[in-house]
Design an enzyme around this catalytic site. Structure first.
Site, PDB file in Angstrom:
ATOM      1  N   ASP A  51      35.121  35.618  40.056  1.00  0.00           N
ATOM      2  CA  ASP A  51      35.204  37.218  40.329  1.00  0.00           C
ATOM      3  C   ASP A  51      33.508  37.497  41.670  1.00  0.00           C
ATOM      4  OD1 ASP A  51      35.867  39.616  40.472  1.00  0.00           O
ATOM      5  OD2 ASP A  51      36.083  40.014  38.145  1.00  0.00           O
ATOM      6  N   ASP A  91      42.955  44.614  41.915  1.00  0.00           N
ATOM      7  CA  ASP A  91      43.178  44.627  40.416  1.00  0.00           C
ATOM      8  C   ASP A  91      44.383  45.302  40.076  1.00  0.00           C
ATOM      9  OD1 ASP A  91      40.782  43.279  40.053  1.00  0.00           O
ATOM     10  OD2 ASP A  91      39.465  44.954  40.265  1.00  0.00           O
TER      11      ASP A  91
HETATM   12  C1  GLA Z   1      36.925  42.803  38.510  1.00  0.00           C
HETATM   13  C2  GLA Z   1      38.107  41.470  38.856  1.00  0.00           C
HETATM   14  C3  GLA Z   1      39.752  42.103  37.354  1.00  0.00           C
HETATM   15  C4  GLA Z   1      38.646  42.133  36.048  1.00  0.00           C
HETATM   16  C5  GLA Z   1      37.252  42.639  35.924  1.00  0.00           C
HETATM   17  C6  GLA Z   1      36.398  41.541  34.737  1.00  0.00           C
HETATM   18  O1  GLA Z   1      37.091  43.982  38.644  1.00  0.00           O
HETATM   19  O2  GLA Z   1      38.760  42.295  39.883  1.00  0.00           O
HETATM   20  O3  GLA Z   1      40.561  41.689  37.464  1.00  0.00           O
HETATM   21  O4  GLA Z   1      38.401  40.884  36.072  1.00  0.00           O
HETATM   22  O5  GLA Z   1      36.993  41.942  37.446  1.00  0.00           O
HETATM   23  O6  GLA Z   1      34.873  43.053  34.694  1.00  0.00           O
END
Ligand code: GLA
Length: 747
Positions: free
Chosen positions: A471, A535
């Site tokens: 990420d 997301d």
């Molecule tokens: C980001 C990612 C999510 C999740 C969160 C965790 O927002 O896009 O899918 O993994 O971080 O903190």
């Protein structure tokens, strides 16, 4: 193969050598033509194949207009003012303010094979050499990048070095993509007028609003019709893409890395490499552009599944099920539930490492949290792998929280604008504003880079981890190293980190996530195995996000999960069938607390997973087609096998329609002369009241046979779907003995 005939004299201005023959690359209906007769590589044509014989080049040149230079203006491979180009210059650079206007001339042109070439231009006065690599790949995707070397004794500053291509005069419209968090990859269209349309990305990462694709095309170009020229820059840092129409009517399309002040200053003999520009032309609309990109992706030896033959596993990601609440019993229950449904990969998301109870602390401390996990991750990994599932782990290696042991020990490892960065607490200099309570780890610092490499390497060695969700959750604002802008160097350091870890752990797959889809580009995808498109797991939003991400990135590389019944990011509620039909057209998974599902829901979800497993080899190898459906509330897309033997289509309604009935909807892409059997496979047509408003057309319950020609040209009468519902249609060639059919007599 090096062709010595193409080498010119060392001083190209001397002009005594015979110019090399034009470079004419042709593949899969696309051609690029570069002429060398003026002493400068001139871009004469990029677009439709002009036939096997080199055209008469005089037919590709414009006359000299009034009130203009006395000689025709060349659109150079690096457009330059010294040739009269008054559009956006290809190179902006200087030596402390001097040597500002390059006059690059051809030094050599090496045609390596039928599809690739290296062209070298030099400007001895400015002291620069530019080598340009060009590849026209099987499938028609063109790649182009420059390498600039400083031949002079003193520093040369590169401000911009762009890759451009000509667009046909018939183009009158521009299309690109934009977005924001939870709404990535949405299209916008505008007319192509004189002037420049520029999309700038200054996020330090690719960005939620990045234009994954910038296209120019003939009026109203659609999925299946129109001439389209499209580009993508394979780069995860700052960038610009543009369409530039000059006063003489010529249009170029291109892109470049967007460099900060003095960010790239080359010492003598140093070199700057631009990212790859990827470009495609299609005479049959946007689907043809996707076809070129997909063919390129799938020809890569490291493309998932190509060497191993392993299908894309069904994923369960625990994020929306537990968020930061990591408790072993709950996570074990989730693993049991996932296994009972047919899940094949279990991913433990954010919250497992030292001090990480929320997003305010812990980033940087990449050790399994001893309080939460007294026996380490082993009990969970054993349970997951014991069920026959792979285990995946979330990491965010490029970031730190100021509340972390790492920053307490190394406050100067935070990247920022100051010469000597550090936290306020330690008395250091000003830091960038926090974003999600986090800062960027300065990976240009070799010690910081090594620390992160060692931690990730140790985690992968000490645990049975098959997959990393990598990420990156903030923009790189005021990104600097040692007082100078450093997005370029940081991006290269991230690439090096990924490359080194992949080399050390070749069996581990990596997903690129960046607050959802803020890092979707071909630079990151060269070193990762899929992207997280957004997301937002709301199926309605995902219909658009996936459709447009899928213009460039094939579905096997776009993570696509069934979210909870009521979406956590939009509060919309959708049937499981709509969520599943949406997730099927990607790398399918679940992001939902599947403990304690009602028995009927469990059965239906297991059925959807089985459907994915049944169709994934088609979905992940076939040709993507979309119908140019006149009703904005209806969408049809499908994946058709390259041999035309089968296809899977989804008809989706995103809203109520203006018409009482949708009429007939075409199923494009099948072989016109073959006969096909079409069946509605999900939701169950016997239960049609659950998703259809009126009496469904009779064929929906029984299936129907028709020719590919009929299905593409007339289409089938479709049911009146409830808004935010879909139906999945499986199509098989009826005259294919393997499908139990009869030989076809006519269409
Ligand atoms: C980001 C990612 C999510 C999740 C969160 C965790 O927002 O896009 O899918 O993994 O971080 O903190």
């Amino acid at each position: 193969m090096h062709n010595p005939d193409l080498d010119l004299a060392a001083d190209p201005e001397a002009g005594t050598a015979t110019p090399p023959a034009p470079l004419y690359l042709r593949r899969s209906g696309t051609a690029l033509l570069i002429d060398f007769s003026t002493g400068e590589p001139a871009l004469l044509h990029f677009g439709a194949d002009l036939g096997p014989n080199l055209p008469d080049l005089s037919l590709l040149r414009d006359p000299v207009p009034h009130s203009a230079l006395d000689t025709p203006v060349t659109l150079g491979l690096v457009p330059q003012a010294s040739s009269g180009w008054r559009g956006r210059p290809g190179l902006r650079g200087h030596r402390n303010g001097r040597a500002f206007s390059p006059r690059l001339r051809l030094a050599s042109a090496d045609v390596n094979d039928a599809g690739s070439a290296v062209i070298t231009q030099i400007d001895p006065a400015a002291g620069i050499t530019i080598q340009t690599e060009i590849r026209l790949n099987e499938g028609g995707l063109l790649q182009l990048r420059h390498h600039l070397t400083n031949d002079g004794p003193d520093e040369y500053t590169v401000e911009e070095l762009a890759a451009v291509l000509p667009v046909g005069r018939a183009a009158t419209e521009i299309l690109d993509l934009t977005g924001r968090w939870c709404r990535e990859s949405h299209p916008q269209r505008l007319p192509l007028h004189q002037g420049t349309w520029v999309r700038s990305g200054r996020h330090g990462r690719t960005g939620h609003d990045a234009s994954l694709l910038l296209a120019a095309g003939t009026g109203g170009f659609g999925y299946g019709h129109g001439h389209v020229w499209a580009v993508h820059l394979g780069w995860s840092g700052n960038h610009e893409s543009f369409v530039d129409t000059a006063g003489d009517g010529r249009t170029v399309i291109g892109a470049s890395e967007l460099l900060g002040s003095a960010e790239v200053t080359l010492a003598s003999a140093e070199r700057y490499d631009t990212p790859w520009l990827f470009a495609a032309y299609s005479g049959a609309g946007l689907d043809g552009i996707s076809e070129a990109f997909y063919a390129w992706f799938r020809a890569r030896p490291h493309h998932p599944g190509v060497a191993s033959g392993k299908p894309r596993p069904v994923v369960l990601n625990v994020w929306e099920a537990v968020y930061f609440d990591h408790r072993l019993p709950a996570l074990l229950e989730l693993a049991d539930a996932a296994a009972s449904l047919g899940v094949e990969r279990y991913v433990l998301d954010d919250g497992w490492f030292r001090g990480r109870r929320s997003d305010t602390a812990g980033l940087g401390d990449w050790y399994v949290d001893e309080q939460l996990w007294p026996e380490g991750l082993t009990p969970l990994i054993d349970a997951v792998t014991g069920h026959g599932m792979e285990f995946g782990l979330w990491v965010e290696p490029e970031m730190v929280n100021e509340d972390s042991d790492l920053v307490r020990a190394h406050p100067d490892w935070i990247a920022g604008p100051a010469l000597h960065p550090g936290t306020g607490a330690s008395g250091g200099a000003r830091l960038p504003e926090r974003w999600r309570h986090q800062q960027v780890l300065d990976l240009v610092n070799p010690e910081a880079w090594q620390y992160i490499y060692d931690r990730l390497d140790a985690l992968l060695r000490e645990n049975r981890i098959s997959y990393l969700k990598w990420d990156q959750n903030r923009d790189l604002t005021e990104m600097g190293h040692a007082g100078r802008p450093s997005v370029h160097a940081q991006t290269m350091a991230v690439y090096r980190l990924l490359d080194a870890l992949r080399a050390a752990h070749p069996g581990v797959e990596i997903e690129s996530c960046s607050s959802g889809g803020a890092r979707v580009d071909l630079g990151i995808l060269e070193r990762t195995d899929r992207v997280w498109g957004s997301d937002c797991n709301d199926a309605l939003e995902r219909q658009t996000i996936q459709r447009w991400t899928g213009m460039v990135v094939p579905p096997e590389l776009v993570g696509s999960h069934i979210g909870p019944t009521t979406s956590h990011t939009t509060a919309r509620t959708h049937d499981l069938s709509f969520r599943a039909i949406t997730a099927l057209f990607g790398h399918f998974g679940l992001e939902w607390d599947v403990r304690g599902l009602e028995p009927a829901e469990h059965t239906e979800l297991a059925h959807a997973i089985a459907l994915y497993k049944e169709h994934r080899s088609l979905l992940h190898t076939g040709r993507m087609v979309r119908a140019d459906e006149p009703d904005p509330a209806l969408r049809l897309h499908g994946v058709v096998a390259h041999d035309g033997s089968e296809a899977l289509y989804a008809l989706v309604s995103t809203a109520t329609s203006f018409a009482e009935v949708p009429g007939r909807v075409c199923l494009p892409g099948l072989q016109p002369g073959s006969r096909y059997r079409v069946e509605a496979v999900y939701p169950d047509p016997d239960d049609s009241h659950a998703f259809i408003q009126t009496t469904p057309p009779p064929w929906l319950g029984t299936g129907i046979e028709a020719s590919g020609q009929f299905l593409a040209m007339s289409g089938l009468p479709m049911p009146v779907l409830n808004p935010e519902h879909g139906v999945l249609l499986a199509v098989r060639r009826a005259d294919d003995p393997a499908n139990g059919g009869q030989p076809v007599r006519n269409s």
